[in-house]
Design a protein around this motif. Sequence first.
Motif, mmCIF file in Angstrom:
data_model
loop_
_atom_site.group_PDB
_atom_site.id
_atom_site.type_symbol
_atom_site.label_atom_id
_atom_site.label_comp_id
_atom_site.label_asym_id
_atom_site.label_seq_id
_atom_site.Cartn_x
_atom_site.Cartn_y
_atom_site.Cartn_z
ATOM 1 N N ALA A 66 0.835 -1.210 0.000
ATOM 2 C CA ALA A 66 0.000 0.000 0.000
ATOM 3 C C ALA A 66 0.867 1.257 0.000
ATOM 4 C CB ALA A 66 -0.926 -0.013 1.215
ATOM 5 N N LEU A 67 1.932 1.250 0.800
ATOM 6 C CA LEU A 67 2.840 2.392 0.856
ATOM 7 C C LEU A 67 3.505 2.627 -0.501
ATOM 8 C CD1 LEU A 67 4.422 4.569 2.410
ATOM 9 C CD2 LEU A 67 6.061 2.782 3.062
ATOM 10 N N LEU A 68 3.939 1.547 -1.141
ATOM 11 C CA LEU A 68 4.594 1.680 -2.443
ATOM 12 C C LEU A 68 3.627 2.207 -3.497
ATOM 13 C CD1 LEU A 68 6.824 -1.543 -2.631
ATOM 14 C CD2 LEU A 68 7.467 0.776 -1.970
ATOM 15 N N VAL A 69 2.369 1.747 -3.443
ATOM 16 C CA VAL A 69 1.376 2.223 -4.408
ATOM 17 C C VAL A 69 1.139 3.721 -4.237
ATOM 18 C CG1 VAL A 69 -1.088 2.124 -4.998
ATOM 19 C CG2 VAL A 69 0.215 0.017 -4.760
ATOM 20 N N VAL A 70 1.052 4.185 -2.998
ATOM 21 C CA VAL A 70 0.857 5.617 -2.756
ATOM 22 C C VAL A 70 2.059 6.411 -3.273
ATOM 23 C CG1 VAL A 70 0.628 7.399 -0.978
ATOM 24 C CG2 VAL A 70 -0.686 5.297 -0.789
ATOM 25 N N LEU A 71 3.268 5.932 -3.016
ATOM 26 C CA LEU A 71 4.472 6.612 -3.501
ATOM 27 C C LEU A 71 4.500 6.656 -5.031
ATOM 28 C CD1 LEU A 71 7.220 5.230 -1.084
ATOM 29 C CD2 LEU A 71 6.235 7.519 -1.102
ATOM 30 N N GLN A 72 4.178 5.528 -5.643
ATOM 31 C CA GLN A 72 4.147 5.483 -7.106
ATOM 32 C C GLN A 72 3.081 6.416 -7.661
ATOM 33 O OE1 GLN A 72 3.607 1.344 -8.073
ATOM 34 N NE2 GLN A 72 5.702 0.787 -7.538
ATOM 35 N N ALA A 73 1.925 6.452 -6.995
ATOM 36 C CA ALA A 73 0.833 7.324 -7.445
ATOM 37 C C ALA A 73 1.258 8.793 -7.395
ATOM 38 C CB ALA A 73 -0.398 7.097 -6.582
ATOM 39 N N LEU A 74 1.938 9.183 -6.335
ATOM 40 C CA LEU A 74 2.390 10.572 -6.209
ATOM 41 C C LEU A 74 3.465 10.901 -7.247
ATOM 42 C CD1 LEU A 74 2.515 10.887 -2.309
ATOM 43 C CD2 LEU A 74 0.822 11.875 -3.865
ATOM 44 N N LEU A 75 4.375 9.950 -7.490
ATOM 45 C CA LEU A 75 5.395 10.157 -8.519
ATOM 46 C C LEU A 75 4.754 10.279 -9.895
ATOM 47 C CD1 LEU A 75 8.170 7.629 -7.399
ATOM 48 C CD2 LEU A 75 8.364 10.111 -7.449
ATOM 49 N N PHE A 76 3.818 9.402 -10.174
ATOM 50 C CA PHE A 76 3.111 9.423 -11.451
ATOM 51 C C PHE A 76 2.357 10.736 -11.626
ATOM 52 C CE2 PHE A 76 -0.837 8.050 -13.820
ATOM 53 C CZ PHE A 76 -0.228 7.996 -15.065
ATOM 54 N N ASN A 77 1.710 11.181 -10.560
ATOM 55 C CA ASN A 77 0.956 12.424 -10.600
ATOM 56 C C ASN A 77 1.880 13.613 -10.884
ATOM 57 O OD1 ASN A 77 -1.984 13.350 -9.767
ATOM 58 N ND2 ASN A 77 -0.581 14.881 -8.967
ATOM 59 N N GLN A 78 3.039 13.608 -10.224
ATOM 60 C CA GLN A 78 3.996 14.699 -10.424
ATOM 61 C C GLN A 78 4.521 14.725 -11.860
ATOM 62 O OE1 GLN A 78 7.582 14.493 -10.759
ATOM 63 N NE2 GLN A 78 7.902 16.719 -10.593
ATOM 64 N N MET A 79 4.770 13.550 -12.425
ATOM 65 C CA MET A 79 5.263 13.471 -13.809
ATOM 66 C C MET A 79 4.223 13.997 -14.794
ATOM 67 S SD MET A 79 6.882 9.657 -13.840
ATOM 68 C CE MET A 79 8.039 9.130 -12.567
ATOM 69 N N VAL A 80 2.992 13.525 -14.648
ATOM 70 C CA VAL A 80 1.927 13.915 -15.572
ATOM 71 C C VAL A 80 1.686 15.424 -15.513
ATOM 72 C CG1 VAL A 80 -0.537 13.674 -16.099
ATOM 73 C CG2 VAL A 80 0.812 11.658 -15.524
ATOM 74 N N ASN A 81 1.663 15.978 -14.298
ATOM 75 C CA ASN A 81 1.444 17.420 -14.151
ATOM 76 C C ASN A 81 2.635 18.229 -14.662
ATOM 77 O OD1 ASN A 81 -1.075 17.000 -13.009
ATOM 78 N ND2 ASN A 81 -0.313 17.107 -10.905
ATOM 79 N N LYS A 82 3.831 17.751 -14.394
ATOM 80 C CA LYS A 82 5.045 18.471 -14.811
ATOM 81 C C LYS A 82 5.133 18.581 -16.326
ATOM 82 C CE LYS A 82 10.091 18.111 -14.664
ATOM 83 N NZ LYS A 82 11.249 17.290 -14.175
ATOM 84 N N HIS A 83 4.788 17.512 -17.027
ATOM 85 C CA HIS A 83 4.910 17.495 -18.481
ATOM 86 C C HIS A 83 3.632 17.933 -19.185
ATOM 87 C CE1 HIS A 83 8.787 15.627 -18.007
ATOM 88 N NE2 HIS A 83 8.276 14.579 -17.400
ATOM 89 N N GLY A 84 2.593 18.259 -18.400
ATOM 90 C CA GLY A 84 1.350 18.757 -18.981
ATOM 91 C C GLY A 84 0.637 17.756 -19.867
ATOM 92 N N VAL A 85 0.709 16.475 -19.527
ATOM 93 C CA VAL A 85 0.107 15.434 -20.360
ATOM 94 C C VAL A 85 -1.413 15.561 -20.406
ATOM 95 C CG1 VAL A 85 -0.151 12.941 -20.671
ATOM 96 C CG2 VAL A 85 2.036 13.878 -19.896
ATOM 97 N N LEU A 86 -2.023 16.013 -19.292
ATOM 98 C CA LEU A 86 -3.480 16.166 -19.243
ATOM 99 C C LEU A 86 -3.919 17.611 -19.478
ATOM 100 C CD1 LEU A 86 -4.410 13.872 -16.204
ATOM 101 C CD2 LEU A 86 -4.470 13.319 -18.639
ATOM 102 N N ASN A 87 -2.946 18.483 -19.742
ATOM 103 C CA ASN A 87 -3.224 19.910 -19.968
ATOM 104 C C ASN A 87 -3.833 20.586 -18.739
ATOM 105 O OD1 ASN A 87 -2.364 19.805 -22.707
ATOM 106 N ND2 ASN A 87 -4.340 18.916 -23.269
#
Length: 326
Positions: A66-87
């Motif tokens: 569960a801890l790893l999934v939360v960490l991965q989710a936050l990393l994934f969220n940061q990547m998507v927002n940083k690169h503007g994939v969802l605008n």
Amino acid sequence: MITQFRNLNFVNVFFLIALTLVLRIGVFVNLPEAVNSGFIEFFNRLLINFNLDSFLNPIANILIAALLVVLQALLFNQMVNKHGVLNKSTFLPAACYILACSIFTPFLTFTPPLLCNFFLLFIFNKIIIEYKSNNSIAAMFDLGLVVAFGTLFYFPFVIFLVLLWVALFVFKPFYWREWASALAGFITLVFLLGVYYYWNNKLLDFYEIWAPLSAKLPIYINIQVLDYIVLFPIIICVLLGMLHLRQNFFKSFVLVRKSFQLCLFIFLLAIVSFYLKTDFRINHFLLCALPVALTISYYFVNAKNKWIYESMFLFIISFIIYFQFV
């Protein structure tokens, strides 16, 4: 909940943690007596006699997952927002990633595919970063090393070496040294591992590691349809996300289009690579979490009818929890 996650608010981190725990209610209530994580293969490849499962009880295993999934989710969220994939900057990628990593009960334990998602997130992020780089030789060498390292944990991860070449084809003009560099990075770690086996007089065992590469694709696959009903609302959201993407595809930035193309190949390679695992387990498809989460979050970001997208989100959560008890 979708309205809440659409806002980039730090409070949503706590909602993500709560969502992760809620989606594990069934496994906490019906706690298994033992969990076979599958990490013994990793230690066997390193010629180490160690059983991780003897040190982790089931509840510790599930909590670590569960801890790893939360960490991965936050990393994934940061990547998507940083690169503007969802605008748009939101917490939806993280929420959808947690959903994707909780679909089946076997997804809820600490296993090699879950750990390999860290490597896959790193590859996804690095490829997008290198999009505007004139020379990616060093980066592709590093990514080749990452794929080789992930292969030690979970052998089917080897197929993502193909992803590096696909990414070069999609993102950059052809430059043979970049293609060769990815292979050189992979071979470097494999060579060092081979030397390690040679020193330990286990060279024949080293050849056995790569035996699954000669396996043939199965002609017949036995699937119990009832075991996959939980996918029904997920599939609907994926299709709706693809529909929205199709409508906006040529209106989107080039990087956005190429990012979704990359995700498509991640999904296809993750699906195809199941045959490289002799004792196949459903948790193999955790490798599909990234593209599935990105597609679903694209739908939730662009959906207009509140009662439909909120209902779909609740349906997904309800289906996941219900089938943990069935």
